[in-house]
Design a protein around this motif. Structure first.
Motif, mmCIF file in Angstrom:
data_model
loop_
_atom_site.group_PDB
_atom_site.id
_atom_site.type_symbol
_atom_site.label_atom_id
_atom_site.label_comp_id
_atom_site.label_asym_id
_atom_site.label_seq_id
_atom_site.Cartn_x
_atom_site.Cartn_y
_atom_site.Cartn_z
ATOM 1 N N PHE A 20 0.825 -1.198 0.000
ATOM 2 C CA PHE A 20 0.000 0.000 0.000
ATOM 3 C C PHE A 20 0.871 1.264 0.000
ATOM 4 C CE2 PHE A 20 -2.252 3.373 2.308
ATOM 5 C CZ PHE A 20 -3.324 3.546 1.442
ATOM 6 N N THR A 21 1.926 1.258 0.807
ATOM 7 C CA THR A 21 2.833 2.400 0.882
ATOM 8 C C THR A 21 3.558 2.610 -0.447
ATOM 9 O OG1 THR A 21 3.149 1.988 3.242
ATOM 10 C CG2 THR A 21 4.766 3.395 2.160
ATOM 11 N N LEU A 22 4.022 1.528 -1.060
ATOM 12 C CA LEU A 22 4.702 1.634 -2.353
ATOM 13 C C LEU A 22 3.768 2.198 -3.425
ATOM 14 C CD1 LEU A 22 6.848 -1.641 -2.444
ATOM 15 C CD2 LEU A 22 7.660 0.706 -2.205
ATOM 16 N N LEU A 23 2.515 1.718 -3.439
ATOM 17 C CA LEU A 23 1.548 2.226 -4.411
ATOM 18 C C LEU A 23 1.252 3.713 -4.168
ATOM 19 C CD1 LEU A 23 -0.958 -0.762 -4.638
ATOM 20 C CD2 LEU A 23 0.667 -0.012 -6.375
ATOM 21 N N LEU A 24 1.122 4.072 -2.912
ATOM 22 C CA LEU A 24 0.857 5.466 -2.564
ATOM 23 C C LEU A 24 2.022 6.375 -2.964
ATOM 24 C CD1 LEU A 24 -1.277 7.237 -1.239
ATOM 25 C CD2 LEU A 24 -0.101 6.891 0.930
ATOM 26 N N VAL A 25 3.245 5.953 -2.698
ATOM 27 C CA VAL A 25 4.435 6.734 -3.070
ATOM 28 C C VAL A 25 4.543 6.827 -4.590
ATOM 29 C CG1 VAL A 25 6.960 6.712 -3.047
ATOM 30 C CG2 VAL A 25 5.698 6.306 -0.936
ATOM 31 N N ARG A 26 4.273 5.722 -5.264
ATOM 32 C CA ARG A 26 4.342 5.718 -6.731
ATOM 33 C C ARG A 26 3.318 6.705 -7.302
ATOM 34 N NH1 ARG A 26 2.940 0.728 -10.687
ATOM 35 N NH2 ARG A 26 3.456 1.795 -12.607
ATOM 36 N N TRP A 27 2.083 6.676 -6.785
ATOM 37 C CA TRP A 27 1.051 7.594 -7.245
ATOM 38 C C TRP A 27 1.464 9.051 -6.978
ATOM 39 C CZ3 TRP A 27 -1.788 11.023 -4.248
ATOM 40 C CH2 TRP A 27 -2.788 11.719 -4.939
ATOM 41 N N PHE A 28 1.996 9.324 -5.818
ATOM 42 C CA PHE A 28 2.427 10.673 -5.460
ATOM 43 C C PHE A 28 3.539 11.160 -6.397
ATOM 44 C CE2 PHE A 28 5.369 13.466 -3.181
ATOM 45 C CZ PHE A 28 4.527 14.540 -2.950
ATOM 46 N N LEU A 29 4.529 10.317 -6.646
ATOM 47 C CA LEU A 29 5.635 10.711 -7.525
ATOM 48 C C LEU A 29 5.154 10.957 -8.953
ATOM 49 C CD1 LEU A 29 8.510 8.378 -6.259
ATOM 50 C CD2 LEU A 29 8.248 10.842 -5.878
ATOM 51 N N LYS A 30 4.235 10.133 -9.422
ATOM 52 C CA LYS A 30 3.699 10.318 -10.770
ATOM 53 C C LYS A 30 2.931 11.640 -10.860
ATOM 54 C CE LYS A 30 0.820 8.109 -14.285
ATOM 55 N NZ LYS A 30 0.342 9.350 -14.775
ATOM 56 N N SER A 31 2.077 11.927 -9.880
ATOM 57 C CA SER A 31 1.318 13.184 -9.919
ATOM 58 C C SER A 31 2.241 14.390 -9.786
ATOM 59 C CB SER A 31 0.237 13.205 -8.834
ATOM 60 O OG SER A 31 0.811 13.217 -7.561
#
Length: 175
Positions: A20-31
């Motif tokens: 969940f943390t990896l997905l959240l960080v990935r989404w944040f970096l992409k945005s």
């Protein structure tokens, strides 16, 4: 077996939190990356817009300067015969065109084609008009003939190119 279950009790929730943390960080970096790209594009457009507007202004001036009324009045006093006026007109058109040729990088290809067609049509009008009068006649004869022939072809192309330039510039303000 109990040790394995005990290990799984702690490992599975940790893995779920990690994923969940990896997905959240990935989404944040992409945005964040998308936001920075957007800011960069806006900055580039803001810097390029004045250059584009200058290009459109220069090409509008070019088209106005090669129109029959303008160029004949400007070049005729410097010549005495039809042949001299024809040479002066063609040289003036080509010089103006070469001076503004670099502006094509700021225009859509279709608009540049219209500008180039207007120039070619004006050259054609000068040459056709010159073939209708004797080369040794006074230059006023060629000037008159050009002004009579101009509305039949070159004026249409110059107006069409000017209209296209205006439409392009208006699109800058509707963004």
């Amino acid at each position: 077996m109990d040790d394995f279950l005990e290990l799984m009790k702690y490992t599975v929730p940790s893995l779920v939190v990690l994923i969940f943390t990896l997905l959240l960080v990935r989404w944040f970096l992409k945005s964040e990356n998308d936001r920075r790209k957007q800011e960069l594009l806006i900055g580039q457009r803001k810097d390029a817009l004045p250059l584009r507007i200058v290009a459109y202004e220069r090409l509008t001036l070019f088209l106005e300067r090669i129109s029959a009324e303008s160029i004949v009045i400007r070049e005729q006093p410097n010549t005495s015969t039809v042949k001299e006026l024809q040479a002066a007109l063609l040289a003036a058109i080509r010089t103006e065109y070469e001076h503004n040729m670099a502006m094509q990088v700021h225009l859509p290809p279709s608009t540049w084609t219209l500008v180039r067609n207007a120039k070619e049509e004006m050259i054609r009008t000068v040459n056709i008009s010159a073939s209708m009068v004797k080369p040794e006649n006074p230059s006023i004869a060629l000037g008159k003939t050009i002004l009579e022939q101009y509305p039949n072809g070159a004026a249409y192309h110059v107006k069409k190119a000017l209209d296209s330039l205006k439409v392009d510039v208006q699109s800058f303000y509707s963004l």
